[in-house]
Every structure is written in structure tokens, then in C-alpha cells.
Design an enzyme around this catalytic site. Structure first.
Site, PDB file in Angstrom:
ATOM      1  NE  ARG A 144      -4.164  -0.960 -12.048  1.00  0.00           N
ATOM      2  CZ  ARG A 144      -3.190  -0.458 -12.813  1.00  0.00           C
ATOM      3  NH1 ARG A 144      -2.794   0.802 -12.662  1.00  0.00           N
ATOM      4  NH2 ARG A 144      -2.608  -1.220 -13.714  1.00  0.00           N
ATOM      5  CB  CYS A 194      -5.807   0.354 -19.908  1.00  0.00           C
ATOM      6  SG  CYS A 194      -6.520  -1.176 -19.337  1.00  0.00           S
ATOM      7  NE  ARG A 208       0.463  -7.918 -13.308  1.00  0.00           N
ATOM      8  CZ  ARG A 208      -0.601  -7.131 -13.376  1.00  0.00           C
ATOM      9  NH1 ARG A 208      -1.729  -7.569 -13.906  1.00  0.00           N
ATOM     10  NH2 ARG A 208      -0.570  -5.909 -12.933  1.00  0.00           N
ATOM     11  CG  HIS A 212      -1.820  -1.232   1.200  1.00  0.00           C
ATOM     12  ND1 HIS A 212      -2.574  -1.618   2.264  1.00  0.00           N
ATOM     13  CD2 HIS A 212      -2.042  -2.134   0.224  1.00  0.00           C
ATOM     14  CE1 HIS A 212      -3.233  -2.708   1.953  1.00  0.00           C
ATOM     15  NE2 HIS A 212      -2.911  -3.047   0.727  1.00  0.00           N
ATOM     16  NE  ARG A 226      -9.331  -2.898 -12.241  1.00  0.00           N
ATOM     17  CZ  ARG A 226      -8.078  -3.186 -12.628  1.00  0.00           C
ATOM     18  NH1 ARG A 226      -7.836  -3.757 -13.769  1.00  0.00           N
ATOM     19  NH2 ARG A 226      -7.077  -2.878 -11.861  1.00  0.00           N
ATOM     20  CD  GLU A 250      -7.278  -7.502 -17.104  1.00  0.00           C
ATOM     21  OE1 GLU A 250      -6.188  -7.115 -16.667  1.00  0.00           O
ATOM     22  OE2 GLU A 250      -8.306  -7.555 -16.404  1.00  0.00           O
ATOM     23  CG  ASN A 261      -0.045  -4.417 -16.822  1.00  0.00           C
ATOM     24  OD1 ASN A 261       0.697  -4.031 -17.704  1.00  0.00           O
ATOM     25  ND2 ASN A 261      -0.609  -3.594 -15.956  1.00  0.00           N
ATOM     26  CG  ASP A 262      -3.784  -9.477 -15.238  1.00  0.00           C
ATOM     27  OD1 ASP A 262      -3.029 -10.257 -14.633  1.00  0.00           O
ATOM     28  OD2 ASP A 262      -4.471  -8.617 -14.655  1.00  0.00           O
TER      29      ASP A 262
END
Ligand code: PEP
Ligand code: MG
Length: 756
Positions: A474, A680, A643, A367, A510, A609, A632-633
Site C-alpha cells: 500500500r 488481497c 466498512r 498513523h 498498489r 474492488e 475489503n472494498d
């Protein structure tokens, strides 16, 4: 560590005098071992320190042969001392030579000793040495003797020199010696400043109290001040994270009122420790437990406790604003150094003073790392043993481009740093100047460059980068940063804030993307063999409709009379998309039937994804308003390469024929079925990758804030009518490697690639 506390007063007074006296470290260590041996009526007292190559070096002794000092080295697997270093636990044995771990070292002359007691010397939760006493007779050491020795070890932690081997290191080993450390980039950038240790350090001379009563009084006043300051914090407005800091502070308030915490601290003071040392003692206990506990919930609680210890220490240190960890007031930039850091703690520091952050912990998704990225502070994590190398006030360069930390840099490094800073500044100025230029290629094709965001803090980047909107918000970050599940009201507040900040620019929310590396205690933290392929994202949301519906409700209500774009993460099948969309529509109808103004327009999209979803698009072409590719995914599934696993995450290049051919196919499917499509993933923010994506016909890219300037610069230098066909023909060839082929085109066509 036992709860009761005692240390012989005579020993304490003498130790205090030794700590306060002017002498070099070697002489001080010698005096300490002599004092301990005298007072505990031990025949031997020795100190070992852990060297950088993980051996244990005898650095002071009373009773063993003097010439063995700095010449006896044990491995961590060797002997009783090694065992203490490995377990970080005290060890006491009536008859040491009969113990299976006993290791005989003739050079020390220790044959006749039987009884053995050793304790670890801990610093920053790590074993940096071992303190032992030995007796010729077979005897059992009492609990209070073990306790005393642990307390003395705590003092020793401040004077045992860290690092390398050999007598010349003792003394001022750390001062002045440059050290280079490698870590993992949590937020890119370059920063230099003076070290500011997050955890207050207590000078060894301040460990023992002169007057226990006075000390108890100081401690009680500190408790009072702590409670008052927590109340002040709660009364104050803390912006930025919607509810989370408040909950953290409320948790502190509860902990601070726990009588057993306070009582343990009082015990230490009554036993003769200074208030600071008594807190430090407990802090070490919390840390040691933290190191052993795996459960994420318990780890958070222990971290809160440790944080509370630190806050109390700051009160004692006289900092009147413990809430803000004290912005130092100094003009010199500071680099915050911590073992680990909570998001609220980082916010406490405020943005102004921090040039960079270095953390011992590693997680990119931690975080604090998320907040650091939101604040744009260069951050490096994952440096084991970091705290044993640093002192408050050291100069440090944090190279968040390469992942290096240079402690106490020499002149050459300082000059190199200045040069790189200047270059970086010049580059930033170029990007700044580009902000007002149209976002289109040299030959006039407009490309939409949007921002990836996840915190209220990220909104600042909308204006600073000139992004056209938020292409990916996100929403799970709010959940990850909160101790409790955010209420519908908290979620509405955040979404409204984001829409207000976007001020008419589009925002693509999202929905919750939990699971994988984004776990919530008690919600989705069940261990899985392959979390990335597991119960995550839309799968998790659809299985928890109560939670999911509340989020959809919040989105619908927050948008009131404004357009709303919602997309679902990691959709794999048409069925999943339909199910999620049906829930959204039913929440919309529910809200309308209750008199809430719905969004002025609703567009519902899906993130592509998983490769499977590319082949489901045609089935839902009439139902989906847009698709956004999360590369990314998508790439981890495409290449079957996790990843989060460094050994494989960068193994297969983005700019490669298989990836580009796949993306070309998706692009064509979307065109055939008239589905707007954008990208994205992080790759969209790298100029070379962005160039290829644009070459494939993707005209909407969403990326981290740092990518917008470099990608726009590339775009402004790009003649798409020339590059597009050349790239298409490269894709059809087998040679050269695609990346090399593209770089050659870049050179020939004068495209500016400025890889940030
Ligand atoms: C992605 O996977 O590309 C994406 C944008 O989502 P996240 O990185 O949050 O998983
Ligand atoms: Mg993703």
C-alpha cells in the site's frame, strides 16, 4: 486560559505546604477549599467531582453545609456547576440566583449567595470536576482571580479521585481497584506489563516554585537542552519511515523556536509556578483547543505543540534522551498509554520495551495504529476517559483479541492471561515449524501465500512468516505518514528498499489509494457525503496527474533492471484502467529516454474492488496482466455496507452464497480470458474464508502477516480434491447456511481451522 499569570504568593505558599504534607485526600481537599475561601475572601469554596455515571458529586466544601458533602449530586445538565462541566469553560456571574441555569439545592444551604465563579478541573483534556467560589454580595471576580482558580484546579486534577460515588472512594480510590475497559482493536495480540504514561505527569507537590528565579533558570536550561537534543535528533539517522520523522522533528524545531511559546512558559514561572507546572498549564490549553478544533491540519499542529510541551517536561525530568522517550531500562515489559500518539513518537520508543499500546483515540487508520501493526504490538484504541483511570506503574493486560483492557487485574484474570499466553505461544511455535514446509494442500496443490504490507517495517514479516512475496504494497502509507508530499526521491528510496528486502520475491505495488478514510490535509480532505463512494483511489489519481505521474516515475526508476508489478486501486471501468496504464507507459518511456534503466519486466494489473469492474474484465482482457481482488472494498460495495461503520461493517458474512457465487463468476471470467487473479483483502488471512477461496479455485492469496501461519496450517490439512467438489455442491444448494455447511465439511474432512 488568559496569558497573564498571577496567583497570590501567600496562597501559593500555603497550597504548597498542603500538597507536601502527609494526610488523606479528604483532609487535603478540605484544607484546599478552606485556603481558597480564606485567601480569595469568598464565603464558599466547593469541589465537585464527576462520577463514572456522569454526575457531579460535592466532595469538599467550605461554607456550604458539611453534611451535604458526598450527599449532593447534580446531573451534567443541572445548574451552573453542570454547565461548567459540559462546556469545560470557566463561568463567573454577579448574581447567580437570577441566572437561568441556577439550580437551588436546599440541602447545601446556599440561598444567600449571589456572586459565583467556577472553573473546570481538567485531566487528559476531560472534565473530571468543578471548583467553585461564591460570595454573598453581588461582586465581579477579576481576571487574575479566575486565572488563579484555574491554576489551582490544575493542581486539584492530581488529587481529585476519579470514578465512582460515595465517601469511601475518596483517598486511594484508584489504587488497587481493578477496572475493565472496552475499546477497538487496532492491532491484534495479547500483552501485559506496567503502564507507562506517554504524557509526563507532574506530582501535585511540585506545582509551586520555592524560588521564582531558580525556576526561571531551570526553564532556560531546559530550553537550551531541548534545542540541542532536537539538533542531535536531526543529525541522527532515523530509519524506517523515509523522511517522515525528519520532517516531524524539523517541525518541532520550528515550534521550539517560537518566542511566544517560550514567553508564555516564562510568564508562568515568574508568577510562581514551577517550570513543570507552567508547561503543564500551557499543555492543558493546547489540549483544550485540540478537543474543540475539527480541522485536521490544525489538530496536527496542536498535537505537535503538545508533544513539544511533553518533550520539554521530559528534559526537566532529567531524562537525557528525550528523543527516544527513554526506553526505561527496566526489564519489565511496559504498556504505553497515551491520549494519542504520532507515528514518529511511537518509533521513538523502539520496539524492544513495549508489550502493548492503549490509546484514547479510535481510528484504526490512525498513523500510530499503522506503525503499531507494522511493529506487531498489540494495540487497543477508542477508550474514552482512559487517562482518568490509569496511573504510571499500574499492571495492565491488553487483550487485543477481544478488544479489552484489564487495569490492575485480580489473580483470576492474571491466571487466565497466563493460560492464554501459553496457548498463543504454542500456536506460534506450530506456525513457526510450518514455515519450512511446502505451501501446498495435503494433496499437493501449491497455493501462493503472500503478505500485505505498507511500511518498510513490514518487510521483517517476509522472513518471519515465510511469505512468498508481497501481494499488496500500500504505497499511500508513505504519504499518510508524512507532513509533506513525499518527493520522487523519497518514493524511489522506499520502493528500492522494499524491492531489496523482498530479495527477488515478487512485490505488487498498489498505486496511491487516497480518499475514503485515507485523507491528506489540503489534498483530498474536502468533506463528502459518502467518502467511500467518492473522489478516491484511481479516480483521485487520474484527476491529479502531476502527483500520479511522479509516483509512477518513482516506481519505474526504483525497479531498474528488476521486474516491476504495478496495480491500480478501485478501477471501475475499462477506460480508467487504460488511462492509468497509458500514464505508466509514458513515464516508462520518459525515463528510458532520459537514460534510466527501466524494469526488466513490467506487469500492469488492476484491483477489482467494485462489482462493476467484474463485468469490464472481458473488455480489457488483452491489456491487463493480472487482477487482484480487494475484498475489503469489494464487499462494502457488494453489500452496500460501509466498512468503516461498525453497525453495518460486519453485518453480512463473507462466507455466504451471494459473495461466493460472485467470486466464482469472477474466477471463471478470469479463467476464460486467461487473466491471472488473486485475492488481497483481509479475509484471505482468515482460515475459513481462505478455505472457501481456495475451494473456488483462487490459488494466490495475499494477507496481513498474522494470517499466514493459520492459513498455511489449514492448507496443509486440506485435501482439495475432496473439499473442492463438496464445496461446489454446497454452493448450489439453498440450505444449510453456507458457513454452517462449510464448518460441517471441515469437521468431516478433518481440516484444521485455527482462527487467530
Ligand atoms: C481492499 O479493499 O480489500 C484492499 C486490499 O485495499 P485497502 O484495504 O487498502 O482498501
Ligand atoms: Mg481497497
Amino acid at each position: 486560559m488568559p496569558n497573564s499569570f498571577s496567583i497570590p504568593r501567600l496562597l501559593m505558599n500555603r497550597l504548597r505546604a498542603v500538597m507536601a504534607a502527609e494526610m488523606d485526600t479528604q483532609a487535603r481537599l478540605k484544607q484546599v477549599v478552606r485556603l481558597i475561601a480564606d485567601t480569595m475572601i469568598a464565603d464558599v469554596c466547593s469541589i465537585y467531582r464527576r462520577t463514572t455515571d456522569d454526575r457531579l458529586e460535592l466532595i469538599a466544601t467550605e461554607g456550604l453545609r458539611e453534611d451535604a458533602v458526598h450527599r449532593t449530586f447534580l446531573t451534567l445538565e443541572e445548574g451552573l456547576v453542570g454547565r461548567i462541566a459540559m462546556t469545560a469553560e470557566p463561568l463567573f456571574i454577579q448574581d447567580a440566583p437570577r441566572h437561568p441555569d441556577f439550580s437551588y439545592r436546599p440541602e447545601t444551604g446556599e440561598d444567600p449567595y449571589h456572586a459565583f465563579l467556577g472553573v473546570p478541573v481538567l485531566k487528559g483534556g476531560k472534565v473530571i470536576g468543578v471548583l467553585t467560589v461564591q460570595n454573598q454580595t453581588e461582586r465581579l471576580y477579576q481576571d487574575d482571580e479566575i486565572d488563579s482558580l484555574q491554576t489551582i484546579a490544575m493542581v486539584l486534577a492530581e488529587i481529585v479521585p476519579a470514578g465512582g460515588g460515595g465517601p469511601e472512594q475518596t483517598g486511594n480510590a484508584r489504587a488497587g481497584r481493578p477496572v475493565n475497559l472496552e475499546g477497538r482493536i487496532l492491532c491484534a495480540g495479547l500483552g501485559m506489563g506496567r503502564v507507562r504514561l506517554h504524557d509526563p505527569v507532574i506530582p501535585a507537590a511540585k506545582f509551586f516554585a520555592e524560588d521564582a528565579q531558580v525556576e526561571e533558570h531551570r526553564l532556560e536550561s531546559a530550553f537550551e537542552e531541548l534545542h540541542l537534543s532536537i539538533d542531535r535528533l536531526l543529525a541522527a539517522e532515523i530509519g524506517g519511515l523515509w523522511g517522515e520523522p525528519r520532517e516531524v522533528i524539523e517541525a518541532y524545531k520550528l515550534l521550539a523556536s517560537d518566542p511566544s511559546w517560550a514567553e508564555k512558559l516564562r510568564e508562568g514561572v515568574r508568577g510562581g509556578l514551577s517550570a513543570e507546572a507552567s508547561i503543564d498549564r500551557l499543555r492543558r490549553e493546547h489540549r483544550a483547543r485540540f478537543e474543540k478544533v475539527k480541522d485536521p491540519y490544525l489538530r496536527e499542529r496542536l498535537h505537535d505543540l503538545e508533544d513539544l510541551d511533553n518533550r520539554l517536561l521530559r528534559v526537566l525530568a532529567g531524562s537525557d534522551e528525550i528523543a527516544t522517550n527513554g526506553e526505561s531500562g527496566s526489564d519489565e515489559p511496559e504498556v504505553l498509554v497515551a491520549r494519542r500518539l504520532g507515528p514518529a513518537e511511537l518509533l521513538d520508543y523502539g520496539k524492544a520495551g513495549l508489550a502493548a499500546i492503549i490509546l484514547e483515540e479510535v481510528a484504526t487508520s490512525s498513523h500510530a495504529a499503522i506503525v503499531a501493526r507494522g511493529m506487531g504490538i498489540p494495540t487497543i484504541g477508542g477508550i474514552d476517559g482512559l487517562l482518568t483511570h490509569v496511573s504510571n506503574g499500574d499492571t495492565v493486560i491488553v487483550d487485543g483479541e477481544e478488544g479489552n483492557v484489564h487495569l490492575r487485574p485480580d489473580d483470576a484474570l492474571l491466571r487466565a492471561y497466563e493460560t492464554r499466553r501459553t496457548l498463543l505461544g504454542e500456536r506460534q511455535a506450530v506456525f513457526q515449524a510450518l514455515r519450512s514446509e511446502p505451501t501446498e494442500s495435503k494433496d499437493g496443490t501449491p497455493i501462493r501465500l503472500m503478505l500485505n504490507a505498507g511500511l518498510g517495517l513490514d518487510l521483517d514479516h517476509l522472513n518471519s512468516t515465510g511469505a512468498e512475496g508481497i501481494g499488496l504494497f500500500r504505497t499511500e502509507f508513505q504519504f499518510l505518514m508524512s507532513d509533506r508530499l513525499p518527493k520522487v526521491k523519497d518514493q524511489i528510496e522506499l520502493y528500492q528498499h522494499v524491492l531489496d528486502g523482498a530479495d527477488g520475491r515478487p512485490v505488487y505495488f498498489r498505486t496511491l489509494d487516497l480518499g475514503g478514510d485515507k485523507l491528506l490535509p489540503n489534498l483530498n480532505d474536502a468533506r463528502e457525503e459518502n467518502p467511500a463512494l467518492g473522489w478516491r483511489s484511481i479516480r483521485f489519481a487520474l484527476d491529479r496527474p502531476g502527483l500520479f505521474r511522479r509516483q509512477l516515475r518513482a516506481l519505474v526508476r526504483a525497479a531498474a533492471d528488476r521486474p516491476l508489478s504495478v496495480m491500480f486501486p478501485m478501477v471501475t471501468s475499462a477506460h480508467e484502467f487504460r488511462e492509468a496504464k497509458a500514464l505508466l507507459i509514458s513515464e516508462l518511456e520518459r525515463s528510458r529516454s532520459r537514460g534510466f534503466t527501466g524494469p526488466s519486466e513490467l506487469s500492469v494489473g488492476a484491483m477489482l474492488e467494485t462489482p462493476a469492474f467484474a463485468y469490464a474484465l472481458e473488455d480489457i482482457a488483452e491489456e491487463v496482466d493480472f487482477v487482484s481482488i480487494g475484498t475489503n472494498d469489494m464487499l462494502q460495495f457488494f453489500h452496500a455496507a460501509d466498512r468503516m461503520t461498525p453497525l453495518v461493517s460486519d453485518r453480512y458474512p463473507f462466507v455466504s452464497r451471494p459473495v461466493m457465487r460472485f467470486l466464482k463468476q469472477v474466477r471463471e471470467t478470469c479463467a476464460r480470458f486467461d487473466i491471472p487473479v488473486s485475492i488481497c483483502g483481509e479475509g484471505a488471512g482468515r482460515p475459513l474464508e481462505a478455505l472457501c477461496l481456495i475451494g473456488l479455485g483462487y490459488h494466490s492469496l495475499s494477507m496481513p502477516a498474522g494470517g499466514i501461519g493459520p492459513v498455511k496450517r489449514m492448507l496443509r490439512s486440506l485435501d482439495l480434491s475432496k473439499f473442492g467438489p463438496a464445496f461446489a455442491s454446497l454452493l448450489q444448494q439453498r440450505e444449510p447456511a453456507l458457513r454452517n455447511g462449510v464448518l460441517e465439511l471441515v469437521r468431516l474432512q478433518g481440516i484444521i481451522l485455527d482462527d487467530a
